[in-house]
Enzyme design. Sequence first.
Site: not given
Ligand code: NDP
Ligand code: 2IT
Length: 450
Positions: A129, A169
């Site tokens: 990561k 992420d």
């Molecule tokens: P994005 O940046 O697209 O969206 C994040 C969202 O979460 C936003 O709405 C943001 O609000 C909110 N957020 C982030 N940090 C905080 C915080 N500290 N407190 C409150 N709200 C928060 O990220 P993703 O959708 O990609 O990721 C969301 C989660 O999913 C994370 O935990 C990530 O690790 C996990 N994940 C993502 C994957 C992927 O493929 N993208 C794969 C697997 C897991 P704001 O806009 O106000 O910042």
């Molecule tokens: O938390 C996760 O699994 C991710 N942010 C996606 C990682 C990836 O390599 O697609």
Amino acid sequence: MADLARETEAFMDWVRSRNPGETEFLQAVDEVAATILPFAHAHPIYREQKILERLTEPDRIVSFRVVWEDDGGGIHVNRGYRVQFSNAIGPYKGGIRFHPSVNASVLKFLGFEQIFKNSLTGLPMGGGKGGADFDPKGRSPREIMRFCQSFMTELHRHIGPDTDVPAGDIGVGAREIGYMFGQYKRIVNEFEGVLTGKGMEYGGSLMRPEATGYGAVYFAEDMLHRRHESIEGKTAVVSGAGNVATHAAEKILHRGGKPVTLSDSGGFIHDPDGLDEEKIDWVKHWKAKRGASLEAYADKYKLARWHAGKLPWGIACDLALPCATQNELDADDARRLVENGCRLVSEGANMPTTKEGVEVLQAAGILYAPGKAANAGGVAMSGLEMSQNSARLRRSEDDLREALRQIMRDIHAACVRCGERDDGEVDYVVGANVAGFKKVADAMLAFGVA
Ligand code: NDP
Ligand code: 2IT
């Protein structure tokens, strides 16, 4: 049992002494240790060979300065990282996070969980990561481009298609991946699959944007099927408003469910009418402007209410999908969900539920899927993006959707196989950790003492 408890405590004391103050990392290790040490007791080779001790020490952590210039000519200094945790079963693989809360503890927890998650996908990927304590909120596209280019100017030395393959992420989506890929290509003069989540024009995979959120709903569907239930007609509370949350809400809708909330760092919206495709698309476009508040949803859709500074867990629901960030659902939130009749929690985010929150959910007999199983669809599709890049071919959307569905089904089956209790219920935490651990541990045994 007393021996096991003592051994777990001694192990955690050792990890704590080596990683002082790293609360998120220690939380992630604690959960794995509590489920893996009993397994290692039954299979002493893993204890004798100190597999868990080795696994909690990353192969390496790279930390570096990222300097960039804002639109007004001001100079900024951020800290970038890549945690290369384990490449026992494949190149390091895992996302990059840009958020002011990023530090070594957060990236170590994410990298550690990624080892087990990637193993669960059945694809050959190790765990890693990265990220930076950069806040993209309020930054112009040019500033974000300059930050990404500066970040990659150092990161490129440490990654490669057979070495380490980052992705997105929090704070890193297709636009940032484009800037980083462009910079990597300029520096190394090779067009290679060094990042996933790329745009469709330059080697990205169809279904990658949807895969994490859809996958978390597929996993929920499989858990419900085991109890002869379905998503149809069920109300879902979703947190987050980014890539994972919007696609989770979309798939709930496809399955005849009703998503009624989304949230961001400022609060949550409750739309009692439910979000439809048009509303979800509006959120996707609105939130693509990093820093735009979800509050505007309640101005646009008049029946919806904005709850400033609050989380959505008090809204009555059948299903809850935390899809924003770590530790966003604590024991009080879990109790509220249970009291309101919630039957299932499927984690789209990484470690969104606190340890105490998980205990409340499990004690209440709620179906609970930890992120490392439920959100593995994203990295699984990244794995398929890597293989398409290596083979220089493109798979169709239908083919990839079915592949994702099957991978999530397989992960669910592996969790059931390794986590089923005598009473027929499944502990998905045990299931995910044991199933993810075994392949990595056996690979490490094959390498000898290293
Ligand atoms: P994005 O940046 O697209 O969206 C994040 C969202 O979460 C936003 O709405 C943001 O609000 C909110 N957020 C982030 N940090 C905080 C915080 N500290 N407190 C409150 N709200 C928060 O990220 P993703 O959708 O990609 O990721 C969301 C989660 O999913 C994370 O935990 C990530 O690790 C996990 N994940 C993502 C994957 C992927 O493929 N993208 C794969 C697997 C897991 P704001 O806009 O106000 O910042
Ligand atoms: O938390 C996760 O699994 C991710 N942010 C996606 C990682 C990836 O390599 O697609």
